[in-house]
Each structure stands twice: as C-alpha cells, then as structure tokens.
Design an enzyme around this catalytic site. Structure first.
Site, PDB file in Angstrom:
ATOM      1  N   ASP A 441       3.742  -9.158   1.972  1.00 19.88           N
ATOM      2  CA  ASP A 441       2.855  -9.598   0.907  1.00 19.88           C
ATOM      3  C   ASP A 441       2.951 -11.119   0.792  1.00 19.88           C
ATOM      4  O   ASP A 441       3.978 -11.656   0.370  1.00 19.88           O
ATOM      5  CB  ASP A 441       3.274  -8.927  -0.411  1.00 19.88           C
ATOM      6  CG  ASP A 441       2.303  -9.203  -1.548  1.00 19.88           C
ATOM      7  OD1 ASP A 441       1.401 -10.053  -1.379  1.00 19.88           O
ATOM      8  OD2 ASP A 441       2.451  -8.566  -2.613  1.00 19.88           O
ATOM      9  N   HIS A 442       1.852 -11.784   1.151  1.00 23.08           N
ATOM     10  CA  HIS A 442       1.864 -13.248   1.207  1.00 23.08           C
ATOM     11  C   HIS A 442       1.903 -13.878  -0.187  1.00 23.08           C
ATOM     12  O   HIS A 442       2.093 -15.105  -0.314  1.00 23.08           O
ATOM     13  CB  HIS A 442       0.623 -13.746   1.954  1.00 23.08           C
ATOM     14  CG  HIS A 442       0.841 -15.009   2.723  1.00 23.08           C
ATOM     15  ND1 HIS A 442       1.790 -15.945   2.372  1.00 23.08           N
ATOM     16  CD2 HIS A 442       0.224 -15.508   3.826  1.00 23.08           C
ATOM     17  CE1 HIS A 442       1.749 -16.966   3.221  1.00 23.08           C
ATOM     18  NE2 HIS A 442       0.797 -16.718   4.112  1.00 23.08           N
ATOM     19  N   ARG A 443       1.762 -13.095  -1.236  1.00 23.46           N
ATOM     20  CA  ARG A 443       1.853 -13.659  -2.579  1.00 23.46           C
ATOM     21  C   ARG A 443       3.250 -14.202  -2.865  1.00 23.46           C
ATOM     22  O   ARG A 443       3.389 -15.189  -3.600  1.00 23.46           O
ATOM     23  CB  ARG A 443       1.497 -12.600  -3.627  1.00 23.46           C
ATOM     24  CG  ARG A 443       0.043 -12.143  -3.612  1.00 23.46           C
ATOM     25  CD  ARG A 443      -0.195 -11.105  -4.690  1.00 23.46           C
ATOM     26  NE  ARG A 443       0.665  -9.940  -4.526  1.00 23.46           N
ATOM     27  CZ  ARG A 443       0.783  -8.963  -5.442  1.00 23.46           C
ATOM     28  NH1 ARG A 443       0.094  -9.035  -6.563  1.00 23.46           N
ATOM     29  NH2 ARG A 443       1.577  -7.935  -5.215  1.00 23.46           N
TER      30      ARG A 443
END
Length: 470
Positions: A441-443
């Site tokens: 998850d690039h968040r």
C-alpha cells in the site's frame, strides 16, 4: 424460557449453517454443554449453551442457514418470563433458509490424491494456542480433544463433519456405509471405501446428477460449484450463486482495491543456498515429520527483514489518519483448501526459531487442508505470504489483505543459467532461481521502503549466513 440466537462469528460473516444438533427437545443441558455444530463460510464451530435447563425447541433443521441474531434453540430454564434473545433478533422467516446440497461424482484415483493431501496423520500433534477469550455472543473455539463422534439425532448417522463433507463430495449415501470407527462411527476411510465400491455399481451417488461425471477430474471446490448447478436452457451455461468463502473473498479484495494505493515490486534472485539449507533441515532428526520447505526459510527471512523496515508490518488507520506500527508479526499463509482460498495465521512469528516455524506451519496447513480452521486460526494477520510457484507461475500482482499493508508472492523455484563470479572469474552456471513479488500500500510504504525490504529478503535467501547481520 430463554432463546439462544445465532452468534456473530466475526470476520464480516452474517450467517451460519446448522451442521448437526447434539441435543433434542426434552434433553437436559448444563452451561457450556455443546448444543450444535455450525458451519460458517470459513469454519465449523461448536456452540456451547449459555443456559442450564431443558431443551424446549430446536428452531432450525440441519442444513438450514441461519442469519446472525436469528433464533437457534429455546431452553426452559425454569423462569416464567417470555423468551429473551441472547443476540439480537431476526424473524425466523427472514433469518433462515434451506440450502440445497448437491453431490458430485469423482474418480477413485482423484479421491486417493486428495486424501494424500488431507490425511490427518500428516499433521503434527502440537498443543493449540487458545486465543484470548471472546465475548459470549461470538462463536467460541473448541479446544482440540479426542472426543467420540457425536450423533446427528435427525439423520441417526454417527459421523464427524469431515466424513460427512467427504461423503457429500463423493456422492456416498451415509445410510449405506458400515462404520468402523469408535461406537460404529463412519470415518473418512469408510466413506472412501464405499465410494470405491460404488465405482462398480454398489450404493453410491444418491444425490448427484447424471452430468456430475464430467467434473470428476476437477478440484473439490470446482465440483462443489458446478456439480450443483443445472445447465441453462441455452445448453451451454450454468449459473452458480455466489456464497461462502467466494463471497467473503470477493468483498475483501474489492474493499482492498477501493481503499489502498496498490503497487507491486519484483526481484529475481539466486536461492541455491536456501535450497541447500532446506535439504539440511529435512535431514535433521529434529525436523522429522515436519513440513519443511523453502516457505519455512522465507517466513524467517521476512521476520528478520521487517526489523529494518517495520512499516511493512504496519497498518493504515483510515478513521484517525494514523499509521499503526505493530510489535508482533502474524504471518498469514495463503492456502488453497476444499472450501476455497484461506489464509491461516502463524502468530508471533518474530519470536519463533526455524524449528518452531516449521512446527506451526505444519500444524496450521494440515488444519486448513482438512477444512478444520476455526475463527482464531485466520484472524488478526499482519502480513501475508502466498506461493504461486506451486502452480508453476513465476510471479504475480497480488491484492493486499484489507487489514494489512503488504503481501509477498513466491514464484516457482527452477534451475536456470546464472552469472557468478566477477572479472576474469565470471562464468554462467546452473543455479536455483526464483522471482518474488511484493505488493504494498503506497499510502504508507514508499518505494524505497518496499524495495529495501524486498532486497533484504533476497539477501537472506541468497546467503542465509547474512541473517546474522539482522
């Protein structure tokens, strides 16, 4: 009078199917006496009585699906009050429905192959770690024990749920099977023997259709789906209602795709030293009888690499806009089971030795393949590992579990030409090579962090001695 209603099994599940009753109207029960067995989309659990008294009424028949909060049983506890609902209330007319069971034929050879994967003797006898006690309104995990099979008082057949499910899969009529287990119980071996006899015309396949034979070479899950679906009028299609694990999985992956910024990184590496280590572990008497595979080493490598990149094991809290860092690693091991995709969890893997990891993986995978997972077995995972290499694939772009932030995909390990040495000593030699994929998850996980973690895992696999540096 007290009413006991279908408790909440958690994990987003909203219903359960009554497998068998252990009591009948008129029976006297004590608190914690088992009332019935209930099958959810993910497991079979025993429901203990929260009351002491006399069973007044069974509100559902075996095979009926009951919604959470709908009544299961009425118990006369001596009070004069109107029945109370232990868990909410859903009218019986809307909270329960009959699910039609279908059987599918299967070849004897296929049955033998499946038995080799699910035979109980392959599991390791290890004490199961009970999860922290849950509130009474949730399904409880029963402690493993060698109880005699219980009587399904409606069908009058003594058999445990695994034997019943196998009979349904193979199209065997349990009324026609002579049990050889304790107290005359029908065992899985009895069912398989009856199925083999049925190949030559004896009693079998009392509920399957004439079309089931065409599905004999399919997986158990595919036979369950297609074997019960009639051909549409066009003669070319079958419509299968979405339910069970497939319904839960569909919602989970859709929620993940809708909320996470998913990215996948790939890395190909030489794992020859890991394969040599696996061979040494298999020859070690301490690992005798355990499931020792490259996955065991991968699990250890993942735990070590997370020490340098802890955000891989963290979670995004949407409500508070916070990143939640965890100090424990619960590894979810994706497994293909007769019920569908399941992800049993190895808890507190960061504290385990290689021997302890092998022991726990052996136990949890055996339970999954025998379709005996209980809710605590697949809850609270923090990081998942899936092995597509067993299907001959090199890599994949995975969907991260909705409660996690990353997942590691293991590709096939194969002999390939690989450049070793440097300068004038450089040469091409055959090595064990694999490709890994990390979905994250690039968040909360930047490319640098995801890449560092994947590189560290590869470094440990390429040189297990480097683990001393972590």
């Amino acid at each position: 009078m007290k009413n006991y209603c279908m408790p909440d099994p958690g994990e987003g599940l909203t219903e359960g199917e009554v497998v068998s009753w252990q009591v009948s109207p008129g029976d006297t029960v004590k608190i914690n006496d088992v009332l019935c067995e209930v099958e959810t989309a993910k497991s079979i659990v025993e429901l203990p009585s929260p009351f002491a008294g006399t069973v007044a009424k069974l509100c559902a028949e075996p095979g009926e699906t009951v919604a959470v909060g709908a009544p299961l049983v009425t118990i006369d506890d001596g009070s004069q009050d109107e029945p109370e609902f232990l868990v909410g209330h859903v009218p019986a007319e809307s909270g329960r429905r009959r699910r039609r069971r279908k059987c599918a034929a299967v070849s004897t050879e296929r049955a033998r192959e499946e038995d080799a994967d699910t035979h109980p003797e392959q599991s390791v006898s290890e004490p199961r770690h009970d999860a922290e006690a849950k509130p009474k309104q949730r399904l409880t995990e029963s402690a493993p024990r060698q109880d005699p099979p219980r009587m399904d008082r409606t069908a009058h057949i003594l058999a445990k749920p695994p034997a019943r499910r196998l009979a349904a899969d193979l199209g065997v009529d349990l009324f026609q099977v002579t049990g050889t287990g304790p107290q005359g119980a029908v065992t899985r071996s009895d069912v398989k023997a009856a199925a083999e006899v049925g190949q030559h015309g004896a009693a079998r396949n009392t509920g399957g259709s004439s079309d089931d034979a065409e599905f004999a070479d399919l997986s158990v899950m595919s036979r369950r789906l297609l074997g019960g679906a009639p051909i549409e009028p066009d003669g070319h299609t079958r419509k299968v209602p979405v339910g069970g694990v497939r319904k839960v999985t569909a919602k989970a992956v859709k929620d993940s795709l809708d909320t996470k910024a998913l990215v996948t990184a790939f890395l190909t590496c030489d794992v020859t030293p890991t394969m040599e280590l696996v061979n040494r572990l298999r020859a070690d008497r301490r690992f005798k009888g355990l499931r020792v595979s490259p996955l065991t080493v991968w699990c250890k490598a993942v735990c070590l690499a997370m020490g340098r990149t802890p955000v891989i094991n963290a979670a995004w809290d949407d409500a508070a806009d916070q990143i939640v860092f965890r100090d424990h690693i619960n590894l979810g091991i994706a497994a293909a089971t007769p019920r569908g995709l399941m992800v049993p969890v190895v808890r507190d893997a960061q504290d385990m030795t290689m021997l302890e990891l092998a022991t726990e993986i052996t136990r949890i995978v055996a339970i999954a393949k025998e379709d005996k997972l209980q809710p605590p077995d697949y809850a609270d995972g923090t990081f998942s590992i899936t092995n597509v290499g067993v299907f001959g694939l090199d890599a994949g772009t995975p969907v991260v579990n909705r409660t996690e932030s990353a997942i590691l995909v293991l590709g096939a390990i194969a002999r390939r030409p690989w450049v070793v040495g440097t300068g004038g000593d450089e040469r091409v030699v055959p090595r064990w090579v694999t490709t890994m994929s990390l979905g994250f998850d690039h968040r909360l996980i930047d490319g640098e962090q995801g890449s560092t973690f994947l590189h560290d895992v590869a470094e440990i696999l390429s040189d297990p001695a480097s683990a001393m540096l972590y």
